[in-house]
Write an enzyme that holds these catalytic residues in place. Structure first.
Site, PDB file in Angstrom:
ATOM      1  N   ASP A 195      -0.430   7.096   1.834  1.00  0.00           N
ATOM      2  CA  ASP A 195      -1.791   6.601   1.135  1.00  0.00           C
ATOM      3  C   ASP A 195      -1.521   6.948  -0.314  1.00  0.00           C
ATOM      4  O   ASP A 195      -1.590   8.184  -1.002  1.00  0.00           O
ATOM      5  CB  ASP A 195      -2.865   7.071   1.740  1.00  0.00           C
ATOM      6  CG  ASP A 195      -4.189   6.660   1.184  1.00  0.00           C
ATOM      7  OD1 ASP A 195      -4.215   6.039   0.535  1.00  0.00           O
ATOM      8  OD2 ASP A 195      -5.140   6.815   2.019  1.00  0.00           O
ATOM      9  N   GLU A 238      -6.739  -3.285  -6.468  1.00  0.00           N
ATOM     10  CA  GLU A 238      -7.961  -4.010  -6.244  1.00  0.00           C
ATOM     11  C   GLU A 238      -8.567  -3.793  -4.771  1.00  0.00           C
ATOM     12  O   GLU A 238      -9.477  -4.222  -4.375  1.00  0.00           O
ATOM     13  CB  GLU A 238      -7.631  -5.392  -6.302  1.00  0.00           C
ATOM     14  CG  GLU A 238      -6.583  -6.308  -5.898  1.00  0.00           C
ATOM     15  CD  GLU A 238      -5.204  -5.931  -6.569  1.00  0.00           C
ATOM     16  OE1 GLU A 238      -4.996  -4.973  -6.972  1.00  0.00           O
ATOM     17  OE2 GLU A 238      -4.768  -6.919  -7.090  1.00  0.00           O
ATOM     18  N   HIS A 239      -7.790  -3.265  -3.938  1.00  0.00           N
ATOM     19  CA  HIS A 239      -8.046  -3.178  -2.574  1.00  0.00           C
ATOM     20  C   HIS A 239      -9.040  -1.750  -2.460  1.00  0.00           C
ATOM     21  O   HIS A 239      -9.594  -1.399  -1.386  1.00  0.00           O
ATOM     22  CB  HIS A 239      -7.001  -2.822  -1.692  1.00  0.00           C
ATOM     23  CG  HIS A 239      -6.129  -4.232  -1.518  1.00  0.00           C
ATOM     24  ND1 HIS A 239      -6.790  -5.273  -0.773  1.00  0.00           N
ATOM     25  CD2 HIS A 239      -5.159  -4.607  -1.641  1.00  0.00           C
ATOM     26  CE1 HIS A 239      -6.031  -6.280  -0.756  1.00  0.00           C
ATOM     27  NE2 HIS A 239      -4.915  -6.020  -1.239  1.00  0.00           N
TER      28      HIS A 239
HETATM   29  C1  LIG Z   1      -1.223  -7.445  -2.020  1.00  0.00           C
HETATM   30  S1  LIG Z   1       0.004  -6.393  -1.179  1.00  0.00           S
HETATM   31  C2  LIG Z   1       1.011  -6.239  -2.729  1.00  0.00           C
HETATM   32  C3  LIG Z   1       2.636  -5.535  -2.086  1.00  0.00           C
HETATM   33  C4  LIG Z   1       3.583  -5.599  -3.279  1.00  0.00           C
HETATM   34  N1  LIG Z   1       3.133  -4.430  -4.008  1.00  0.00           N
HETATM   35  C5  LIG Z   1       3.796  -6.769  -3.917  1.00  0.00           C
HETATM   36  O1  LIG Z   1       3.242  -6.954  -5.162  1.00  0.00           O
HETATM   37  O2  LIG Z   1       4.477  -7.672  -3.299  1.00  0.00           O
HETATM   38  C6  LIG Z   1      -1.025  -4.989  -1.253  1.00  0.00           C
HETATM   39  C7  LIG Z   1      -0.244  -3.885  -0.395  1.00  0.00           C
HETATM   40  O3  LIG Z   1      -0.932  -2.499  -0.792  1.00  0.00           O
HETATM   41  C8  LIG Z   1      -1.177  -1.888   0.386  1.00  0.00           C
HETATM   42  N2  LIG Z   1      -2.051  -0.785   0.395  1.00  0.00           N
HETATM   43  C9  LIG Z   1      -3.235  -1.021   0.152  1.00  0.00           C
HETATM   44  N3  LIG Z   1      -3.823   0.064  -0.253  1.00  0.00           N
HETATM   45  C10 LIG Z   1      -3.037   1.172   0.085  1.00  0.00           C
HETATM   46  C11 LIG Z   1      -2.991   2.355  -0.209  1.00  0.00           C
HETATM   47  N4  LIG Z   1      -4.133   3.103  -0.203  1.00  0.00           N
HETATM   48  N5  LIG Z   1      -2.097   3.237   0.005  1.00  0.00           N
HETATM   49  C12 LIG Z   1      -0.724   2.514   0.130  1.00  0.00           C
HETATM   50  N6  LIG Z   1      -0.629   1.206   0.420  1.00  0.00           N
HETATM   51  C13 LIG Z   1      -1.675   0.344   0.254  1.00  0.00           C
HETATM   52  C14 LIG Z   1      -0.951  -2.827   1.609  1.00  0.00           C
HETATM   53  O4  LIG Z   1      -0.751  -2.295   2.856  1.00  0.00           O
HETATM   54  C15 LIG Z   1      -0.173  -3.997   1.166  1.00  0.00           C
HETATM   55  O5  LIG Z   1       1.102  -3.915   1.660  1.00  0.00           O
END
Ligand SMILES: C[S@@+](CC[C@H](N)C(=O)[O-])C[C@H]1O[C@@H](n2cnc3c(N)ncnc32)[C@H](O)[C@@H]1O
Length: 217
Positions: A110, A131-132
């Site tokens: 994470d 952004e998440h």
């Molecule tokens: C839009 S995708 C982008 C993936 C990659 N970085 C790309 O640009 O192709 C967002 C990724 O962030 C991961 N993610 C979101 N929050 C996260 C967190 N707190 N820790 C690890 N991964 C996270 C999601 O599982 C997802 O695979």
């Protein structure tokens, strides 16, 4: 000004991300990456004339997804550089492993609770992850902790413009205003460096989100 948080607690958010990216939206990322051109556009950023990783021996891909950026990191980095990638979603990790094999080591982690010692990396990429988060600070502080002073971070995130709004609806995330993000990065120990664009057309039409090279103080 404090950036608005998305209306979700960190606990809900982690569950949401796992479900979302382990499910259909995660499976569609290869297709959407190809459809929007991001699969190849990523290669324009991980490049000697853009985000240059030559000489960096410890490189991190934070929230690696299906390995889009790791692929180019592996292409551009020194042959003896160690590339580490992590994601919260097991299925995204599986896709990244399938694509990249042994060159990149993958772990489930994470962004806000990174299992690495302080100053473990010389460079990192964090693409479309911030952004998440309900609040960007825990993620940025984690990245600042694991980067060495002077280490660099390529940060890509959704911008608060028309296309960004569309992306935020599709991917259930928030958007950032450049000035707000710059302030938060500064608070978290990063200097704002060169802003990048995928292409001149992206710059001209203000497309492609915020892409910036940050430097850990
Ligand atoms: C839009 S995708 C982008 C993936 C990659 N970085 C790309 O640009 O192709 C967002 C990724 O962030 C991961 N993610 C979101 N929050 C996260 C967190 N707190 N820790 C690890 N991964 C996270 C999601 O599982 C997802 O695979």
């Amino acid at each position: 000004m404090t950036p608005p948080s998305i209306d979700r607690s960190f606990l809900d958010y982690r569950g949401f991300i796992r479900n979302h990216y382990d499910g259909l939206p995660g499976a569609l990322t290869s297709f959407t990456g190809w459809f929007t051109g991001h699969e190849s556009l990523a290669g324009r950023l991980i490049h000697a004339r853009a985000f240059d990783v030559r000489g960096c021996k410890r490189i991190l891909d934070a929230g690696c997804g299906n390995g889009r950026y790791s692929r180019f990191l592996a292409r551009e980095a020194d042959p003896d550089a160690k590339i580490t990638a992590f994601d919260l979603s097991q299925n995204m990790l599986r896709r990244a492993r399938h694509r990249l094999g042994e060159r990149v080591s993958h772990v489930s982690a994470d962004l806000t609770r990174l299992p690495y010692p302080d100053e473990a990396f010389d460079a990192a990429v964090c693409g479309w992850v911030l952004e998440h988060l309900p609040d960007p600070r825990p993620g940025l502080l984690s990245l600042a902790r694991v980067l060495r002073p002077g280490g660099k971070l390529l940060l890509l995130t959704t911008e608060d413009n028309r296309t960004g709004k569309w992306c935020s609806k599709t991917w259930h995330c928030r958007t950032y205003n450049r000035a707000e993000l710059k302030k938060v990065c500064d608070e978290c120990g990063f200097d704002w460096g060169q802003e990048l664009r995928f292409s001149r057309v992206h710059a001209w039409l203000n497309l492609g989100g915020i892409i910036v090279e940050l430097r850990r103080r």
